[in-house]
Design a protein around this motif. Structure first.
Motif: not given
Length: 216
Positions: A71-89
């Protein structure tokens, strides 16, 4: 052209603070399992004049992550930044008492999902994009066995990707935020004096400032 920032684990804590800190300059793609918290984040972003796309989904769902990235590709074609804060504690426990289900959830969220996301997100970032991962000093301390082992593995994946892409991009950052009064930390440190901790907003601002030259 609108800059885009994907934040996995965006509903609370540092992820939400990063979304708010970036929304003045980026369209935020906010991923988390908690729909209500994402909607509250969206309200705060809109109040600042920013915009967001909400993606209430579980990062351990491979098909959902594939659909998101397509969906990101179809709408914007690319991505500038990814921040991965998800974690299982997982709950704290002696290493010889680790529950198999807790370990499986930790592996699925902290290792397998991270590996899958790197595979899916890397083509979107291309050579010019950036990814940010978050290290945690507690990974080698007592009672943090399942969380510590899987968080360390997550960072090992990030460090490998960082070394592999140092010359060709995307640029991979690994940062270590100061202790914050998040819900995850409260589970690990009940009764702690939270007034002595750093706010997620201050840490988000510090992280964004450290990346500002690259984000410009």
């Amino acid at each position: 052209m609108t800059k885009t920032a994907l934040i996995t684990g965006a509903s609370r804590g540092l992820g939400a603070a990063l979304a708010e800190a970036l929304c003045d300059s980026h369209h935020i793609i906010a991923v988390a399992k908690t729909t209500g918290a994402l909607e509250e984040l969206d309200d705060r972003i809109q109040a600042r004049g920013g915009s967001a796309t909400l993606a209430p989904m579980d990062i351990t769902n491979d098909a959902a992550m594939a659909t998101l990235c397509r969906g990101i590709f179809d709408r914007w074609g690319s991505l500038d930044l990814w921040l991965h804060t998800a974690v299982h504690a997982a709950p704290l426990t002696p290493t010889d008492h680790i529950d198999a289900k807790d370990m499986a959830k930790s592996v699925a969220a902290n290792i397998t999902a991270t590996s899958t996301l790197i595979t899916y997100v890397s083509p979107l970032l291309g050579q010019a994009g950036q990814a940010v991962f978050f290290d945690d000093p507690v990974i080698a301390t007592k009672f943090f066995g399942s969380y510590g082992a899987t968080k360390a593995a997550q960072i090992a994946l990030a460090r490998s990707w960082q070394a592999e892409t140092a010359q060709i991009g995307p640029k991979v950052h690994i940062v270590t935020p100061a202790p914050m009064p998040t819900a995850t930390r409260a589970r690990f440190h009940p009764g702690e004096d939270r007034a002595a901790l750093h706010s997620p907003q201050s840490q988000a601002d510090k992280i964004i400032a450290s990346l500002s030259a690259s984000l410009a």
